[in-house]
Design a protein around this motif. Structure first.
Motif, PDB file in Angstrom:
ATOM      1  N   ASP A   1       0.752  -1.165  -0.040  1.00  0.00           N
ATOM      2  CA  ASP A   1      -0.245   0.064  -0.009  1.00  0.00           C
ATOM      3  C   ASP A   1       0.876   1.287  -0.075  1.00  0.00           C
ATOM      4  OD1 ASP A   1      -2.753  -0.948   0.375  1.00  0.00           O
ATOM      5  OD2 ASP A   1      -1.678  -1.968   1.887  1.00  0.00           O
ATOM      6  N   GLN A   2       2.034   1.407   0.732  1.00  0.00           N
ATOM      7  CA  GLN A   2       2.659   2.149   0.885  1.00  0.00           C
ATOM      8  C   GLN A   2       4.317   2.168   0.623  1.00  0.00           C
ATOM      9  OE1 GLN A   2       2.110   6.277   3.311  1.00  0.00           O
ATOM     10  NE2 GLN A   2       3.452   4.929   4.689  1.00  0.00           N
ATOM     11  N   TYR A   3       4.832   2.792  -0.370  1.00  0.00           N
ATOM     12  CA  TYR A   3       6.345   2.653  -0.690  1.00  0.00           C
ATOM     13  C   TYR A   3       7.245   3.482  -0.175  1.00  0.00           C
ATOM     14  CZ  TYR A   3       9.821   0.460  -3.885  1.00  0.00           C
ATOM     15  OH  TYR A   3      10.890   0.097  -4.502  1.00  0.00           O
ATOM     16  N   ILE A   4       7.897   3.092   0.621  1.00  0.00           N
ATOM     17  CA  ILE A   4       8.665   4.220   1.199  1.00  0.00           C
ATOM     18  C   ILE A   4      10.173   4.173   0.698  1.00  0.00           C
ATOM     19  CG2 ILE A   4       9.581   5.589   3.340  1.00  0.00           C
ATOM     20  CD1 ILE A   4       7.330   4.545   4.820  1.00  0.00           C
ATOM     21  N   PHE A   5      10.852   4.748   0.051  1.00  0.00           N
ATOM     22  CA  PHE A   5      12.261   4.702  -0.480  1.00  0.00           C
ATOM     23  C   PHE A   5      13.188   5.777   0.251  1.00  0.00           C
ATOM     24  CE2 PHE A   5      10.278   8.086  -3.245  1.00  0.00           C
ATOM     25  CZ  PHE A   5      11.387   8.956  -3.416  1.00  0.00           C
ATOM     26  N   HIS A   6      14.623   5.313   0.240  1.00  0.00           N
ATOM     27  CA  HIS A   6      15.517   6.643   0.735  1.00  0.00           C
ATOM     28  C   HIS A   6      15.963   7.276  -0.408  1.00  0.00           C
ATOM     29  CE1 HIS A   6      16.767   5.688   4.700  1.00  0.00           C
ATOM     30  NE2 HIS A   6      16.006   4.472   4.654  1.00  0.00           N
ATOM     31  N   LEU A   7      15.922   8.783  -0.100  1.00  0.00           N
ATOM     32  CA  LEU A   7      16.240   9.835  -1.019  1.00  0.00           C
ATOM     33  C   LEU A   7      17.935   9.459  -1.527  1.00  0.00           C
ATOM     34  CD1 LEU A   7      14.806  13.122   0.130  1.00  0.00           C
ATOM     35  CD2 LEU A   7      14.230  11.585  -1.490  1.00  0.00           C
ATOM     36  N   GLU A   8      18.591   9.011  -0.367  1.00  0.00           N
ATOM     37  CA  GLU A   8      20.087   8.676  -0.882  1.00  0.00           C
ATOM     38  C   GLU A   8      20.215   7.492  -1.768  1.00  0.00           C
ATOM     39  OE1 GLU A   8      19.686   9.674   3.846  1.00  0.00           O
ATOM     40  OE2 GLU A   8      18.776   7.988   2.236  1.00  0.00           O
ATOM     41  N   ALA A   9      18.954   6.889  -2.019  1.00  0.00           N
ATOM     42  CA  ALA A   9      19.251   5.701  -2.921  1.00  0.00           C
ATOM     43  C   ALA A   9      18.845   5.929  -4.299  1.00  0.00           C
ATOM     44  CB  ALA A   9      18.543   4.567  -2.286  1.00  0.00           C
ATOM     45  N   THR A  10      18.459   7.007  -4.797  1.00  0.00           N
ATOM     46  CA  THR A  10      17.899   7.418  -6.162  1.00  0.00           C
ATOM     47  C   THR A  10      18.387   8.867  -6.565  1.00  0.00           C
ATOM     48  OG1 THR A  10      16.019   7.619  -7.477  1.00  0.00           O
ATOM     49  CG2 THR A  10      15.953   8.365  -5.347  1.00  0.00           C
ATOM     50  N   GLU A  11      18.891   9.202  -7.655  1.00  0.00           N
ATOM     51  CA  GLU A  11      19.074  10.505  -8.323  1.00  0.00           C
ATOM     52  C   GLU A  11      18.022  11.084  -8.900  1.00  0.00           C
ATOM     53  OE1 GLU A  11      22.372   9.959 -11.261  1.00  0.00           O
ATOM     54  OE2 GLU A  11      23.804   9.140  -9.714  1.00  0.00           O
ATOM     55  N   ASN A  12      16.789  10.411  -8.995  1.00  0.00           N
ATOM     56  CA  ASN A  12      15.752  11.172  -9.585  1.00  0.00           C
ATOM     57  C   ASN A  12      14.632  10.673  -8.803  1.00  0.00           C
ATOM     58  OD1 ASN A  12      13.913  12.292 -11.309  1.00  0.00           O
ATOM     59  ND2 ASN A  12      14.536  11.645 -13.010  1.00  0.00           N
ATOM     60  N   PRO A  13      14.324  11.388  -7.576  1.00  0.00           N
ATOM     61  CA  PRO A  13      13.129  10.871  -6.667  1.00  0.00           C
ATOM     62  C   PRO A  13      11.925  11.403  -7.239  1.00  0.00           C
ATOM     63  CG  PRO A  13      14.257  12.731  -5.622  1.00  0.00           C
ATOM     64  CD  PRO A  13      15.084  12.122  -6.720  1.00  0.00           C
ATOM     65  N   GLY A  14      11.662  12.348  -8.166  1.00  0.00           N
ATOM     66  CA  GLY A  14      10.557  12.851  -8.699  1.00  0.00           C
ATOM     67  C   GLY A  14      10.091  11.935  -9.803  1.00  0.00           C
ATOM     68  N   ASP A  15      11.095  11.307 -10.407  1.00  0.00           N
ATOM     69  CA  ASP A  15      10.311  10.142 -11.614  1.00  0.00           C
ATOM     70  C   ASP A  15      10.172   8.878 -10.750  1.00  0.00           C
ATOM     71  OD1 ASP A  15      10.432   8.749 -14.203  1.00  0.00           O
ATOM     72  OD2 ASP A  15      11.897   7.509 -13.039  1.00  0.00           O
ATOM     73  N   LEU A  16      10.746   8.619  -9.621  1.00  0.00           N
ATOM     74  CA  LEU A  16      10.390   7.403  -8.918  1.00  0.00           C
ATOM     75  C   LEU A  16       8.861   7.711  -8.203  1.00  0.00           C
ATOM     76  CD1 LEU A  16      11.028   4.737  -7.689  1.00  0.00           C
ATOM     77  CD2 LEU A  16      12.492   5.970  -5.951  1.00  0.00           C
ATOM     78  N   ILE A  17       8.825   8.821  -7.728  1.00  0.00           N
ATOM     79  CA  ILE A  17       7.349   8.869  -7.239  1.00  0.00           C
ATOM     80  C   ILE A  17       6.327   8.794  -8.303  1.00  0.00           C
ATOM     81  CG2 ILE A  17       5.727  10.856  -6.135  1.00  0.00           C
ATOM     82  CD1 ILE A  17       8.597  12.265  -5.214  1.00  0.00           C
ATOM     83  N   LYS A  18       6.236   9.251  -9.436  1.00  0.00           N
ATOM     84  CA  LYS A  18       5.639   9.059 -10.475  1.00  0.00           C
ATOM     85  C   LYS A  18       5.208   7.701 -10.662  1.00  0.00           C
ATOM     86  CE  LYS A  18       6.641  13.421 -12.727  1.00  0.00           C
ATOM     87  NZ  LYS A  18       6.866  14.128 -13.843  1.00  0.00           N
ATOM     88  N   VAL A  19       6.444   6.812 -10.805  1.00  0.00           N
ATOM     89  CA  VAL A  19       6.289   5.489 -10.926  1.00  0.00           C
ATOM     90  C   VAL A  19       5.605   4.690  -9.891  1.00  0.00           C
ATOM     91  CG1 VAL A  19       7.497   3.155 -11.268  1.00  0.00           C
ATOM     92  CG2 VAL A  19       8.297   5.432 -12.304  1.00  0.00           C
TER      93      VAL A  19
END
Length: 228
Positions: A89-107
């Motif tokens: 239901d909720q997907y929490i990712f680490h900002l330190e683990a991605t260079e493009n958080p905005g794109d990841l949020i959309k996915v």
């Protein structure tokens, strides 16, 4: 602010041999949902489980249960589809683990899940702010991710408090080492989601611990409300 909070025991310290029974024990003890920490041995040195375990829990525990995933993984984008397919239901990712958080949020949104970000203790508030308005959930770690049983780091609370006062619509969690003796700080920082790894899972009486945490939060939140 609401005086209630959601309490989700983390299964990080659960025994995988009888994981279903331990999860049912937590739910029967009054927890609101289940909090699952996923580690793949790169972002943090430990390894535990992936989407197949989540799928099994969904099958045996019921579709109405809220599954909250804290992805302590490198390349979190690659896990989104598989976790969505097994009912996360909720997907929490680490900002330190991605260079493009905005794109990841959309996915994440495109796959039908709520998006949330987490940050390690050393990550600055300035790094958090540009992403906060895009997501539903903020998790400020008060301990290093990857290990249960660490001591709560009080200095992290002020970081979270700043974030919540700037972005009031966020659900918020101050994660790691929270217990009845530190919960008042979480409540006064406007955290409304409490995750406990050791305090609940290692207790012989989780009902009492969950009630203690809930009551402590309500009292602290009430004091905070009266002071504002």
């Amino acid at each position: 602010m609401a005086l209630g909070c959601k309490i989700g025991p983390s299964i990080l310290n659960s025994g995988l041999f009888d994981l279903e029974a331990e999860c049912l024990w937590m739910l029967d003890s009054g927890s609101d949902d289940l909090y699952l920490n996923v580690m793949e041995g790169h972002f943090v040195p430990n390894f535990n489980f992936g989407h197949s375990v989540v799928e099994s829990l969904q099958k045996h525990l019921g579709q109405d249960l809220f599954f909250d995933m804290h992805m302590m993984v490198s390349g979190p984008k690659q896990w989104v589809k598989s976790m969505a397919e097994v009912g996360v239901d909720q997907y929490i990712f680490h900002l330190e683990a991605t260079e493009n958080p905005g794109d990841l949020i959309k996915v994440i949104w495109a796959n039908g899940m709520r998006a949330g970000f987490a940050v390690k203790p050393e990550t600055t508030v300035q790094y958090l702010a540009p992403q906060a308005s895009l997501q539903e959930m903020a998790l400020v770690r008060t301990v290093e991710p990857g290990f249960g049983g660490q001591k709560f780091t009080e200095d992290m609370v002020s970081k979270f408090q700043w974030l919540r006062t700037q972005f009031l619509s966020l659900d918020g969690e101050v994660g790691g080492g929270a217990g009845s003796d530190t919960l008042h700080m979480c409540a006064e920082a406007l955290a409304n989601m409490i995750v406990s790894i050791s305090a609940i899972m290692r207790s012989e009486d989780p009902i009492s611990v969950i009630n203690l945490l809930r009551n402590a939060f309500s009292e602290a939140a009430q004091r905070c409300s009266l002071d504002q």
